[in-house]
Design a protein around this motif. Structure first.
Motif, PDB file in Angstrom:
ATOM      1  N   PRO A   1     -34.743   2.942 -25.557  1.00 60.36           N
ATOM      2  CA  PRO A   1     -35.398   1.777 -26.146  1.00 60.36           C
ATOM      3  C   PRO A   1     -34.944   0.278 -25.487  1.00 60.36           C
ATOM      4  CG  PRO A   1     -33.440   2.265 -27.507  1.00 60.36           C
ATOM      5  CD  PRO A   1     -33.503   3.210 -26.628  1.00 60.36           C
ATOM      6  N   LYS A   2     -35.913  -0.649 -25.515  1.00 62.67           N
ATOM      7  CA  LYS A   2     -35.459  -1.886 -25.030  1.00 62.67           C
ATOM      8  C   LYS A   2     -34.681  -2.819 -25.940  1.00 62.67           C
ATOM      9  CE  LYS A   2     -39.913  -2.285 -22.493  1.00 62.67           C
ATOM     10  NZ  LYS A   2     -41.133  -2.856 -21.960  1.00 62.67           N
ATOM     11  N   LEU A   3     -33.955  -3.552 -25.239  1.00 58.72           N
ATOM     12  CA  LEU A   3     -32.966  -4.437 -26.292  1.00 58.72           C
ATOM     13  C   LEU A   3     -33.897  -5.051 -27.210  1.00 58.72           C
ATOM     14  CD1 LEU A   3     -30.043  -5.449 -26.703  1.00 58.72           C
ATOM     15  CD2 LEU A   3     -30.527  -6.810 -25.062  1.00 58.72           C
ATOM     16  N   GLU A   4     -34.773  -5.775 -27.099  1.00 61.08           N
ATOM     17  CA  GLU A   4     -35.636  -6.572 -28.143  1.00 61.08           C
ATOM     18  C   GLU A   4     -36.130  -5.754 -29.272  1.00 61.08           C
ATOM     19  OE1 GLU A   4     -38.351  -6.284 -24.277  1.00 61.08           O
ATOM     20  OE2 GLU A   4     -36.275  -6.659 -24.774  1.00 61.08           O
ATOM     21  N   GLN A   5     -36.185  -4.400 -29.105  1.00 56.34           N
ATOM     22  CA  GLN A   5     -36.565  -3.631 -30.184  1.00 56.34           C
ATOM     23  C   GLN A   5     -35.397  -3.182 -31.161  1.00 56.34           C
ATOM     24  OE1 GLN A   5     -37.912  -0.303 -27.175  1.00 56.34           O
ATOM     25  NE2 GLN A   5     -39.839  -0.487 -28.400  1.00 56.34           N
ATOM     26  N   LEU A   6     -34.316  -3.500 -30.933  1.00 55.35           N
ATOM     27  CA  LEU A   6     -33.288  -3.101 -31.769  1.00 55.35           C
ATOM     28  C   LEU A   6     -32.781  -4.158 -32.609  1.00 55.35           C
ATOM     29  CD1 LEU A   6     -31.172  -1.272 -28.734  1.00 55.35           C
ATOM     30  CD2 LEU A   6     -32.830  -0.182 -30.800  1.00 55.35           C
ATOM     31  N   TYR A   7     -32.363  -3.837 -33.621  1.00 56.19           N
ATOM     32  CA  TYR A   7     -31.848  -4.840 -34.760  1.00 56.19           C
ATOM     33  C   TYR A   7     -30.788  -4.095 -35.667  1.00 56.19           C
ATOM     34  CZ  TYR A   7     -35.140  -2.143 -37.609  1.00 56.19           C
ATOM     35  OH  TYR A   7     -36.027  -1.299 -38.104  1.00 56.19           O
ATOM     36  N   VAL A   8     -29.863  -4.867 -36.354  1.00 53.17           N
ATOM     37  CA  VAL A   8     -29.028  -4.304 -37.283  1.00 53.17           C
ATOM     38  C   VAL A   8     -29.653  -3.435 -38.441  1.00 53.17           C
ATOM     39  CG1 VAL A   8     -27.038  -4.664 -38.774  1.00 53.17           C
ATOM     40  CG2 VAL A   8     -27.004  -6.031 -36.379  1.00 53.17           C
ATOM     41  N   GLY A   9     -29.532  -2.358 -38.576  1.00 56.26           N
ATOM     42  CA  GLY A   9     -30.056  -1.711 -39.836  1.00 56.26           C
ATOM     43  C   GLY A   9     -31.055  -0.758 -39.248  1.00 56.26           C
ATOM     44  N   ALA A  10     -31.469  -0.666 -37.847  1.00 52.63           N
ATOM     45  CA  ALA A  10     -32.568   0.204 -37.327  1.00 52.63           C
ATOM     46  C   ALA A  10     -31.964   1.528 -37.588  1.00 52.63           C
ATOM     47  CB  ALA A  10     -32.779  -0.114 -35.952  1.00 52.63           C
ATOM     48  N   ARG A  11     -32.867   2.487 -37.714  1.00 53.00           N
ATOM     49  CA  ARG A  11     -32.932   3.918 -37.813  1.00 53.00           C
ATOM     50  C   ARG A  11     -32.732   4.223 -36.271  1.00 53.00           C
ATOM     51  NH1 ARG A  11     -30.013   7.384 -40.858  1.00 53.00           N
ATOM     52  NH2 ARG A  11     -30.989   9.240 -41.571  1.00 53.00           N
ATOM     53  N   VAL A  12     -31.605   5.173 -36.104  1.00 54.23           N
ATOM     54  CA  VAL A  12     -31.343   5.599 -34.508  1.00 54.23           C
ATOM     55  C   VAL A  12     -31.010   6.902 -34.629  1.00 54.23           C
ATOM     56  CG1 VAL A  12     -31.143   3.409 -33.436  1.00 54.23           C
ATOM     57  CG2 VAL A  12     -29.137   4.561 -34.367  1.00 54.23           C
ATOM     58  N   VAL A  13     -30.913   7.460 -33.409  1.00 54.88           N
ATOM     59  CA  VAL A  13     -30.349   8.582 -32.987  1.00 54.88           C
ATOM     60  C   VAL A  13     -29.384   8.804 -31.773  1.00 54.88           C
ATOM     61  CG1 VAL A  13     -30.835  11.248 -32.595  1.00 54.88           C
ATOM     62  CG2 VAL A  13     -32.521  10.042 -33.990  1.00 54.88           C
TER      63      VAL A  13
END
Length: 383
Positions: A222-234
């Motif tokens: 992913p791109k950095l601007e797509q990420l946020y605290v609380g995001a669901r990730v793998v």
């Protein structure tokens, strides 16, 4: 008689001539007489000033400021949230002395001794001290400070960006079992009667599965601007690089964590990873926590995201002995390393090492402070 009058007349004439002569000399000398008089007055004034300078000599006197003035000059410290310790100040502290109060040195020493005695007695009842090898270990402080200052480092809202397309023949990461995801290809996209989409995935390691949009993740970084605290990730599993685990993004890169991402996997394991290790879930639920089963970890993440960017963290030092929950029992551990928001502990029984978040409810001190907070909240609600 006539001779006397003549003599007086001659004397007057002589006096007048002398006056005229003096005026001519003054005029011819250009006012030298006046200048001499002025110079004499100037010398006299300088002599007087020199004599006065000896008397009015500047002196510098150093005076020790009282403690209340020193305390007032100190810069304010950030607010801290204490677990077992209270602020080391009492109503009778010498910092509260009025400027006009002229207490003697003996009075001040008695007052300080009294304050220290009260602090010690309060600490003995409010903090846990474990004696190990003749060493008393104080309980840690629980702090609550801003994680970062930049908005990009504390972003906890999903950015308003267009969703990436999910299509047939697309490589994705999909859930095969609970806490086990694998790489596969989308074979078909089905639409249910209620309008929900289902994705039929064929896994690389054999098998097929029909999953929802929040159980597949993009295979690309992913791109950095797509990420946020609380995001669901793998993230990739440490035991097998071909297996993946789901988690919640808990920290964005900053100087505090040395430009890394912190992820809590669904089994409450904290991991610091880089951007290439992250994969965004394609169609996450509006509330990512709804995908977690009811457990202490879900309660922890709910509180963590609510408090962000002011998470509660315990402060430990390497070599300190603490109690950590393992299999439902508090066990004795030693802190080996401190890495940003994590600590590595070694269990004394089997010497097993494990990384634990400094705000985890597995820590005995964190459990205590949370119970105290609950009691205070209940008391405030009743009032």
């Amino acid at each position: 008689m006539e001779q006397v009058e003549m003599d007086m007349g001659l004397s007057d004439i002589r006096g007048s001539l002398e006056v005229v002569k003096m005026k001519r000399e003054r005029k011819s000398s250009g006012g030298k007489y006046a200048d001499d008089k002025t110079l004499s007055k100037k010398r006299q004034w300088e002599d007087d000033s020199d004599s006065l300078g000896v008397v009015k000599k500047a002196l510098v006197v150093l005076t020790r400021l009282p403690d209340y003035k020193i305390s007032a000059l100190r810069p304010p410290t950030p607010l801290q949230f204490y677990s077992e310790d209270e602020s080391l100040s009492t109503s009778e502290s010498d910092s509260n002395l009025e400027p006009g109060n002229k207490s003697s040195g003996s009075d001040l020493s008695k007052l300080k001794n009294k304050r220290n005695t009260e602090i010690c007695s309060k600490c003995s009842t409010r903090r846990t001290a474990v004696q190990n090898n003749n060493k008393i270990e104080p309980a840690p402080i629980i702090i609550s400070t801003a994680f970062a200052l930049c908005a990009d480092e504390t972003r906890n809202v999903r950015p308003d960006l267009p969703e990436q397309e999910v299509a047939v023949d697309m490589m994705v990461l999909a859930r095969k079992k609970h806490m086990r995801w694998q790489r596969g290809k989308i074979l078909e996209i089905l639409t249910r009667e209620d309008g929900r989409l289902k994705y039929k995935v064929s896994f690389e390691e054999k098998g097929k599965s029909l999953v929802s949009g929040h159980h597949i993740a993009y295979d690309n970084t992913p791109k950095l601007e797509q990420l946020y605290v609380g995001a669901r990730v793998v993230v990739s599993c440490s035991e097998n690089k071909f297996h993946f685990q789901t988690g919640i993004l808990a920290e964005l890169p900053s100087r505090k964590n040395r430009l890394r991402f912190l992820v809590f996997t669904d089994d409450h394991v904290p991991l610091y990873v880089g951007l290439p290790s992250l994969h965004l879930v394609c169609r996450p639920l509006e509330n990512s926590l709804e995908d977690l089963p009811d457990s202490p970890h879900k309660s922890f993440m709910t509180r963590y995201l609510r408090d962000w960017p002011y998470p509660h963290l315990t402060q430990y030092k390497a070599g300190q002995n603490i109690n950590v929950e393992f299999n439902g029992v508090q066990q004795r551990c030693e802190v080996k390393l401190v890495d940003s928001s994590l600590i590595q502990v070694v269990f004394q029984d089997d010497q097993q090492k494990e990384w634990i978040h400094r705000g985890s409810t597995r820590l005995e001190h964190m459990i205590r402070i949370l119970k105290l907070r609950e009691l205070e909240e209940e008391k405030n609600d009743s009032d």
